[in-house]
Design an enzyme around this catalytic site. Structure first.
Site, PDB file in Angstrom:
ATOM      1  N   ASP A  64     -38.396  45.788 -44.619  1.00 44.94           N
ATOM      2  CA  ASP A  64     -38.736  46.289 -45.948  1.00 44.94           C
ATOM      3  C   ASP A  64     -40.251  46.291 -46.166  1.00 44.94           C
ATOM      4  O   ASP A  64     -40.956  45.402 -45.685  1.00 44.94           O
ATOM      5  CB  ASP A  64     -38.050  45.396 -46.991  1.00 44.94           C
ATOM      6  CG  ASP A  64     -37.970  46.043 -48.363  1.00 44.94           C
ATOM      7  OD1 ASP A  64     -37.490  47.177 -48.448  1.00 44.94           O
ATOM      8  OD2 ASP A  64     -38.377  45.395 -49.342  1.00 44.94           O
TER       9      ASP A  64
ATOM     10  N   GLU B 166     -39.248  50.689 -43.093  1.00 48.90           N
ATOM     11  CA  GLU B 166     -39.101  51.192 -44.463  1.00 48.90           C
ATOM     12  C   GLU B 166     -40.472  51.674 -44.925  1.00 48.90           C
ATOM     13  O   GLU B 166     -41.307  50.874 -45.348  1.00 48.90           O
ATOM     14  CB  GLU B 166     -38.541  50.098 -45.371  1.00 48.90           C
ATOM     15  CG  GLU B 166     -38.161  50.574 -46.770  1.00 48.90           C
ATOM     16  CD  GLU B 166     -39.333  50.542 -47.744  1.00 48.90           C
ATOM     17  OE1 GLU B 166     -39.879  51.631 -48.034  1.00 48.90           O
ATOM     18  OE2 GLU B 166     -39.713  49.459 -48.186  1.00 48.90           O
TER      19      GLU B 166
ATOM     20  N   ASP C 241     -31.783  50.293 -53.788  1.00 53.74           N
ATOM     21  CA  ASP C 241     -32.641  50.331 -54.975  1.00 53.74           C
ATOM     22  C   ASP C 241     -32.468  51.602 -55.804  1.00 53.74           C
ATOM     23  O   ASP C 241     -33.070  51.732 -56.867  1.00 53.74           O
ATOM     24  CB  ASP C 241     -34.116  50.206 -54.570  1.00 53.74           C
ATOM     25  CG  ASP C 241     -34.514  48.780 -54.235  1.00 53.74           C
ATOM     26  OD1 ASP C 241     -33.836  47.842 -54.704  1.00 53.74           O
ATOM     27  OD2 ASP C 241     -35.505  48.595 -53.511  1.00 53.74           O
TER      28      ASP C 241
END
Length: 492
Positions: A291, A338, A391
């Site tokens: 991430d 990401e 998200d």
């Protein structure tokens, strides 16, 4: 190779006892993926969650979440009874996690199981302890100390414990051996059950995509046990913290509050902590999604104590040197970068140098004001395409409230002007599967065509996140066949 998979957090499985776990429902989900012709199951981080229940804010980057331990197995092995588990109040809502009740009841029932645990008779327990002592000693001590301090963050403990003075830690260990042993017990159960599920998935041809946040939580065993790895002052308070600058989505930016790494110190150690962390994750998973990958190129530093992210500044990250060190020690790494959001040329260059696939999200593609890199005709094969991530809203919920101009662009691009709302999710799934991306991952909610009520997380909000769960029977053979046919059609 063209492949596809499904995104579903372990917590969202329809297991008994309040939350998804490594139960028979997890094995049934693997079977569903196989029937549906899928090759990957993507999960969110598996670490123990802290306040706010986010898997991206964990008490440890190495430990596993004890909520995921299958209580049915503890019943079969005699550590618990069915009556004891059935008497627990894990909440009444089968499609949502009640974390407040879960915290109280899971701790109580697992401690009861621990009181009956006989380490000398447990298969593989000594080996587990030896192999994991390098992180588990600090983690178990940290959690026992938190327990003794009523859950307070470690920066509110007495100075000798906060600063890890050897005599103070030794005295605590001697008085709290049982409390400390409990955390070894729960991690032993977690790892055995996860390894068994992971092995079963591999036997069915399903690879696991794991996930780690770039940062660790301040209130974690990682920060307390290794303060030299972070930008902390002499009193162990953060000098600066992580976040994102103001943008079109947030006028004051995002203040995450995680401690920032002291990259100079990491470089001086040859990035040993990162090598341990990534090597550990690649034992747990087949592929690892990292991430906020752009933080390795440059990260946003906000002075500690600032109420918003408005007064931060950019600092240089470790760049390719970190990944060269990882590659030298670990070898080939299956990592997904990401790389969403605003990207600079230097971030793109870093992703390109590593060779890792980046991410594409269809919900970011349809901006009528400008050409988008997220439109499929702009993709390179070396990427992973999603309809949305954890998200994002579900694709149906997002499309339902999409502004007129952007919706017009989507309808024209996909030729879906006459598709009813209850079927539109299939058009987005089809667009993702048909793209040139080597890997396509679809959240399970988008295969089910669920609305905004099935959203996993809304960033920068509290109270409603990480709760959504599948209902028993929601995934059936008819849906598996529909997914399989479409997957086959597009050569995945």
């Amino acid at each position: 190779m063209r492949e596809s998979g499904v995104l579903l957090p372990v917590s969202s499985l329809p297991s008994k006892y309040g939350i998804g776990s490594f139960s028979k429902e997890a094995y049934e989900f693997v079977d569903f993926l196989k029937k549906a012709g899928q090759k990957k199951w993507q999960v969110l981080p598996l670490g123990p969650t802290s306040y706010g229940d986010s898997p991206y804010q964990s008490f440890s980057t190495f430990a596993g979440n004890p909520y995921f331990i299958d209580l049915e197995e503890l019943i079969r092995t005699g550590l618990l009874t069915r009556e004891e588990c059935g008497s627990c109040d894990f909440g009444k809502q089968e499609d949502a996690v009640d974390y407040g009740k879960l915290y109280l009841e899971r701790n109580r029932i697992l401690r009861l199981a621990c009181s009956r645990f006989e380490p000398e008779k447990a298969e593989g327990y000594p080996e587990f302890c030896r192999e994991n002592a390098y992180w588990l000693e600090d983690y178990s001590l940290f959690m026992a100390l938190k327990e003794a301090h009523g859950g307070k963050s470690w920066d509110h403990w007495e100075e000798p414990l906060r600063k890890r003075e050897p005599e103070a830690l030794l005295a605590f260990r001697r008085k709290n051996t049982r409390k400390i042993a409990y955390y070894w017990f729960e991690q032993y159960l977690f790892r055995r059950q996860w390894d068994r599920l992971h092995h079963y998935a591999a036997e069915q041809g399903i690879g696991i995509i794991g996930d780690i946040p770039i940062y660790v939580a301040f209130d974690s065993a990682d920060t307390w046990a290794n303060p030299e790895l972070f930008q902390l002052d002499e009193e162990l308070h953060p000098v600066a913290v992580a976040g994102c600058p103001p943008d079109a989505f947030s006028a004051t930016g995002q203040l995450w509050g995680n401690p920032l790494y002291d990259w100079k110190h990491h470089a001086g150690t040859g990035y040993q902590w990162w090598i341990s962390r990534i090597a550990w994750c690649l034992k747990l998973y087949d592929v690892l999604r990292v991430d906020h990958f752009r933080g390795f190129d440059a990260y946003y530093a906000i002075p500690a104590g600032e109420p918003t992210a408005e007064h931060g500044h950019w600092e240089k990250g470790p760049g390719i040197r970190l990944f060269e060190a990882l590659s030298q020690q670990i070898g080939s790494m299956n990592i997904i970068a990401e790389d969403l959001g605003y990207l600079t040329d230097s971030v793109r260059e870093l992703v390109q140098k590593t060779g890792f696939p980046g991410m594409k999200v269809l919900q970011f593609a349809f901006d009528s004001r400008e050409e988008s890199d997220y439109l499929p005709h702009n993709y390179d094969k070396n990427c992973v395409v999603y309809t949305g991530t954890h998200d994002n809203d579900t694709v149906r919920g997002w499309y339902e409230v999409l502004n007129r101009d952007d919706k017009e662009l989507a309808m024209e691009y996909m030729n879906i002007r006459h598709t009813p709302l209850e079927e539109v999710h299939w058009d987005f799934v089809r667009l993702a599967l048909a793209s040139v991306a080597n890997l396509c991952v679809i959240p399970v909610q988008d295969y089910l065509g669920l609305g905004s009520g099935a959203r996993i997380n809304t960033p920068s909000t509290l109270g409603k996140n990480w709760k959504w769960r599948l209902k028993p029977g929601q995934l059936d053979d008819r849906l598996a066949e529909q997914i399989r046919r479409m997957t086959k059609l597009y050569g995945r």
